[in-house]
Design an enzyme around this catalytic site. Sequence first.
Site, PDB file in Angstrom:
ATOM      1  N   HIS A 159      78.804 -35.289  -3.638  1.00 30.91           N
ATOM      2  CA  HIS A 159      78.539 -35.425  -5.066  1.00 30.91           C
ATOM      3  C   HIS A 159      79.727 -34.945  -5.889  1.00 30.91           C
ATOM      4  CE1 HIS A 159      73.869 -35.524  -4.659  1.00 30.91           C
ATOM      5  NE2 HIS A 159      74.484 -36.392  -3.866  1.00 30.91           N
ATOM      6  N   GLU A 169      79.856 -33.011  -8.486  1.00 31.76           N
ATOM      7  CA  GLU A 169      79.827 -31.576  -8.757  1.00 31.76           C
ATOM      8  C   GLU A 169      80.302 -30.792  -7.536  1.00 31.76           C
ATOM      9  OE1 GLU A 169      76.394 -33.655 -10.928  1.00 31.76           O
ATOM     10  OE2 GLU A 169      77.227 -33.684  -8.908  1.00 31.76           O
ATOM     11  N   CYS A 226      71.562 -32.800  -9.165  1.00 33.87           N
ATOM     12  CA  CYS A 226      70.406 -32.797  -8.265  1.00 33.87           C
ATOM     13  C   CYS A 226      70.101 -31.351  -7.848  1.00 33.87           C
ATOM     14  CB  CYS A 226      70.704 -33.649  -7.035  1.00 33.87           C
ATOM     15  SG  CYS A 226      71.973 -32.938  -5.955  1.00 33.87           S
ATOM     16  N   CYS A 261      73.112 -29.681  -5.899  1.00 36.69           N
ATOM     17  CA  CYS A 261      74.243 -29.330  -6.759  1.00 36.69           C
ATOM     18  C   CYS A 261      73.900 -28.167  -7.676  1.00 36.69           C
ATOM     19  CB  CYS A 261      74.711 -30.548  -7.545  1.00 36.69           C
ATOM     20  SG  CYS A 261      75.556 -31.760  -6.501  1.00 36.69           S
TER      21      CYS A 261
END
Length: 178
Positions: free
Chosen positions: A75, A77, A103, A106
């Site tokens: 991801h 992040e 999410c 993260c």
Amino acid sequence: MDHYMMGIAIAVRSRANCLGSKVGALIAVDRRIVSTGYNGTPSGMRNCDQGGCDRCADPRRFPPGTAYDVCICVHAEQNALLAAARFGIPVAGATIYTTLRPCFGCFKELLQAQVEAVRYLHEWAPRDPSLRNEYERLVSAFVSGVQQVTVEDPDRAWAMASARVGTGQAPPGEVRTS
């Protein structure tokens, strides 16, 4: 400042190669950008848009909101946090700007890294309503809050999987010929 930073996160997103939603993120400490990230496969692996991720390559086998444990994409992040760590840049007290609300995973990682604030562009929420209380518990742990930033996103249809499904829409700056 939030609008400026989100504009840069949108620009970072253009590097994303995931076949799902395309996300860009940046981490700022004392209003200075210290790290950026976008979602895609780990370094040295075939990109998602080149068949590198089975989950993205076969959406009928893995419906939206499922099989995240077999997705090999990192991801945005996570990539921003990992890039900062790789170069020894502390992120405690930072603000992260991301084009999609983070999410569960993260959010946990951002809290563990002591990021204090999250600013996001587009909404995301767990599909299963029974998980929303636990998700909101993570959200409430950010010292300086989690807030949506409203800026124009001219490439939303390209970046957001739900807006893009079945459109054949090309990324910004590219022309789709088939």
